[in-house]
Design an enzyme around this catalytic site. Structure first.
Site, PDB file in Angstrom:
ATOM      1  CE1 TYR A   1      -7.218  -2.117  32.279  1.00 30.05           C
ATOM      2  CE2 TYR A   1      -9.570  -2.196  32.754  1.00 30.05           C
ATOM      3  CZ  TYR A   1      -8.527  -2.331  31.869  1.00 30.05           C
ATOM      4  OH  TYR A   1      -8.764  -2.645  30.574  1.00 30.05           O
TER       5      TYR A   1
ATOM      6  CD  GLU B   1     -11.455  -1.215  29.107  1.00 27.21           C
ATOM      7  OE1 GLU B   1     -11.194  -2.091  29.975  1.00 27.21           O
ATOM      8  OE2 GLU B   1     -10.900  -1.187  27.995  1.00 27.21           O
TER       9      GLU B   1
ATOM     10  CG  ASP C   1      -5.305  -5.887  32.354  1.00 25.10           C
ATOM     11  OD1 ASP C   1      -4.084  -5.758  32.185  1.00 25.10           O
ATOM     12  OD2 ASP C   1      -6.038  -6.457  31.531  1.00 25.10           O
TER      13      ASP C   1
END
Length: 364
Positions: A130, A47, A148
């Site tokens: 996020y 991520e 996102d």
DNA sequence: TACACGTGGGG
DNA sequence: TCCCCAAGTGT
């Protein structure tokens, strides 16, 4: 639920939407290395790497990074210079420094177990709203929004949201909407399905609406506005910054490099001596003056060997590159080194300076 | 809120 | 060539 969100979700069949999205995701998802298992550490690393970065770019970096630092403990115990070297070329280098800092925090404070609640995980450096939602939903199957750019684009079209997604304030709308439509049974597939849909079908330009598994739910498709949505205001053009660089060799043929400060642009990466040019005066003179002040040595600047632009998000380096020779000795400091050509590859350089290294190869 | 913070790919 | 991006966060 506030009025705006109530209005947006009026007559929206979230149960059918979840089913259609998740069914499609389970059948059509790409095989990606961070989808091999649900190890929170691997999800976390992926991520962070995927922030503002394409999947195809990330894949080889992720593979190398996980091979080198397979666990929380391995990354926590690594040298920062090795972490930056593994990140070299990926950009946004603070991500790497923040990731290692946060991993050390998890090792020390949480017995090397990534927290599974919003409060604690959101405190970690480099983990914003996020990433927190992404790790919680994907690794722990907790129904938290992971909003996102993909999710904002998809929801803009599905629900017909005409807010400027470039404005920080509008993300709240998308988060709140997501809290109401996320699958409680499979939030991992829901969040990843939204992002996968944005990446494969609901693309920024020319979306493949005829192949879309949630076409029936899409207000933009119904009214033909899919090319107009989402609304996204334009960014400023990068500011030009003229810079003179010099590749300096000493009498033994070693190259002078220096480590950039540990904050700001390209923090802690290595580079060749350079100076931001001011108006008036020869570039070579400004360079010599800078070298004298910073490294306390005299140099002979011989030739211009390259000139090129390197564009960042917010600025544009306009580089003129010289080659030169050091006369005498260089002030010895921790952030200054004299190294052989072969040793250059051990240091993490920003891409603009990697290009200069390549120029040296050609000139020898 | 707005800007700093990278890079390589694609239209 | 130019411009827009691509799974954002920190300040």
């Amino acid at each position: 639920m506030n009025e705006k969100v109530t209005e947006l979700l009026h007559l929206f069949d979230e149960k059918q939407f979840q089913y259609d999205l998740i069914s499609w995701y389970k059948n059509e998802q790409r095989n990606l290395p961070w989808r091999e298992n649900q190890d929170p550490y691997r999800i976390w690393v992926s991520e962070i790497m995927l922030q503002q970065t394409r999947v195809d770019t990330v894949i080889p970096y992720f593979e190398r990074f996980i091979s080198k630092f397979p666990t929380i403990e391995a990354l926590a115990n690594a040298e920062e210079s090795d972490v930056l070297k593994a990140w070299e070329g990926l950009g946004y280098y603070s991500r790497a420094r923040n990731l290692q800092s946060a991993v050390r925090e998890v090792a020390d404070t949480y017995n090397s177990v990534v927290p599974n609640n919003p409060k604690e995980i959101a405190k970690l450096k480099g983990v914003g709203p996020y990433t927190a939602g992404a790790i919680l939903s994907i690794a722990y199957n907790i129904p938290e929004p992971a909003v996102d750019g993909n999710v904002m684009r998809v929801l803009s079209r599905i629900l017909g949201i005409w807010e400027d997604i470039a404005k920080p304030s509008s993300r709240k709308t998308f988060e709140e909407v997501t809290r109401h439509i996320i699958s409680e049974e499979d939030p991992s597939s829901f969040n990843q399905g939204m992002m996968e849909l944005g990446a494969i079908i609901c693309t920024p330009k020319s979306p493949s609406c005829l192949l879309c598994p949630v076409q029936n739910h899409c207000r933009a498709f119904k009214e033909g506005s899919q090319e107009e949505l989402p609304i996204k205001s334009k960014k400023k053009a990068p500011r030009p910054v003229p810079i003179a660089v010099v590749v300096l060799k000493d009498l033994r043929g070693k190259y002078l490099i220096r480590k950039r400060p540990d904050k700001g642009l390209l923090a802690s990466l290595w580079e060749f001596p350079n100076v931001e040019l001011t108006e008036g005066g020869l570039k070579e003179d400004q360079l010599r003056k800078h070298i004298k002040e910073e490294y306390d040595c005299d140099v002979a600047i011989e030739n211009e060997i390259a000139a090129f632009d390197h564009v960042f998000s917010h600025l544009k380096w306009q580089l003129t590159v010289y080659i030169g020779t050091i006369q005498g000795t260089v002030k010895s400091e921790e952030n200054v080194r004299l190294v052989n050509k072969d040793e250059l590859e051990e240091f993490a350089f920003p891409v603009a300076h990697q290009k200069i290294v390549a120029t040296i190869e050609v000139n020898e």
